[in-house]
Enzyme design. Sequence first.
Site, mmCIF file in Angstrom:
data_model
loop_
_atom_site.group_PDB
_atom_site.id
_atom_site.type_symbol
_atom_site.label_atom_id
_atom_site.label_comp_id
_atom_site.label_asym_id
_atom_site.label_seq_id
_atom_site.Cartn_x
_atom_site.Cartn_y
_atom_site.Cartn_z
ATOM 1 N N ASP A 1 -22.443 -43.119 56.566
ATOM 2 C CA ASP A 1 -21.628 -44.220 57.066
ATOM 3 C C ASP A 1 -20.791 -44.771 55.915
ATOM 4 O OD1 ASP A 1 -21.168 -45.828 59.378
ATOM 5 O OD2 ASP A 1 -22.371 -47.446 58.544
ATOM 6 N N TYR B 1 -19.167 -47.459 53.378
ATOM 7 C CA TYR B 1 -19.571 -48.794 52.937
ATOM 8 C C TYR B 1 -18.856 -49.834 53.799
ATOM 9 C CZ TYR B 1 -21.310 -46.472 48.680
ATOM 10 O OH TYR B 1 -21.969 -45.674 47.788
ATOM 11 N N PHE C 1 -20.325 -42.000 49.405
ATOM 12 C CA PHE C 1 -21.009 -42.541 48.217
ATOM 13 C C PHE C 1 -20.052 -43.148 47.185
ATOM 14 C CE2 PHE C 1 -24.203 -39.435 49.737
ATOM 15 C CZ PHE C 1 -25.287 -40.297 49.895
ATOM 16 N N HIS D 1 -33.281 -39.113 50.070
ATOM 17 C CA HIS D 1 -32.008 -39.838 49.913
ATOM 18 C C HIS D 1 -32.022 -40.632 48.603
ATOM 19 C CE1 HIS D 1 -28.755 -42.697 50.840
ATOM 20 N NE2 HIS D 1 -28.345 -41.787 51.711
#
Length: 223
Positions: free
Chosen positions: A66, A68, A79, A188
């Site tokens: 998703d 930010y 990221f 993760h």
Amino acid sequence: MDVKIDASWKEKLKDEFSKPYFQQIVLHLKTERSQGKTIYPPGSLIFNAFNTTPLDNVKVVILGQDPYHGPGQAHGLCFSVQNGVPPPPSLINIFKELHDDVGVAIPGHGNLTHWAQQGVFLLNASLTVRAAEPMSHSKIGWAEFTNAVIKKISDEKEHVVFILWGKFAQEKRVLIDENKHCILKSAHPSPLSASAGFFGCKHFSQANQYLISKGIDPVDWKL
């Protein structure tokens, strides 16, 4: 539909752009904007990963979930954050592992564009999000589109390294032909799970070892 996207992707994804689900994505975004909702990233950056990393250049895929959802963070690369924005916790952990794995100095910024320019395709499963509402666009059709993108990379190319961090990313494994690609998976990098197998995964060095073994230039992970 005339989607503003790199020509190599546009040609391979043209069938997706004409499907009803993609029209629904566009309609959904237009409707929310007309209601005054803030959507990240800005429209010009929704396809930034595609425009920075043409399909012909893809050699590594890193899959996020998703964008930010805070102001000024998302710019269409998973990221990654824009210059001047402090790196979020997951990215800080990525930099720690990068340093421990290949000795790269931890950068003073969180912009991963240099990776993308070398063929690291930084794909989020959802390409947009409402401000301050994580996963708010995860059910509007993006998953169908990005699943098609992953499968297209798998079908069209060979010897690509797919880096799957966390359960969500690993569920995409079924879209990838493991006979001609390399899949690296771990926990993760989120602070909630990084100590459960992300730290010490050595994915950066493993990715380069695989690329070199196939006669492909390795990634310069320095930022």
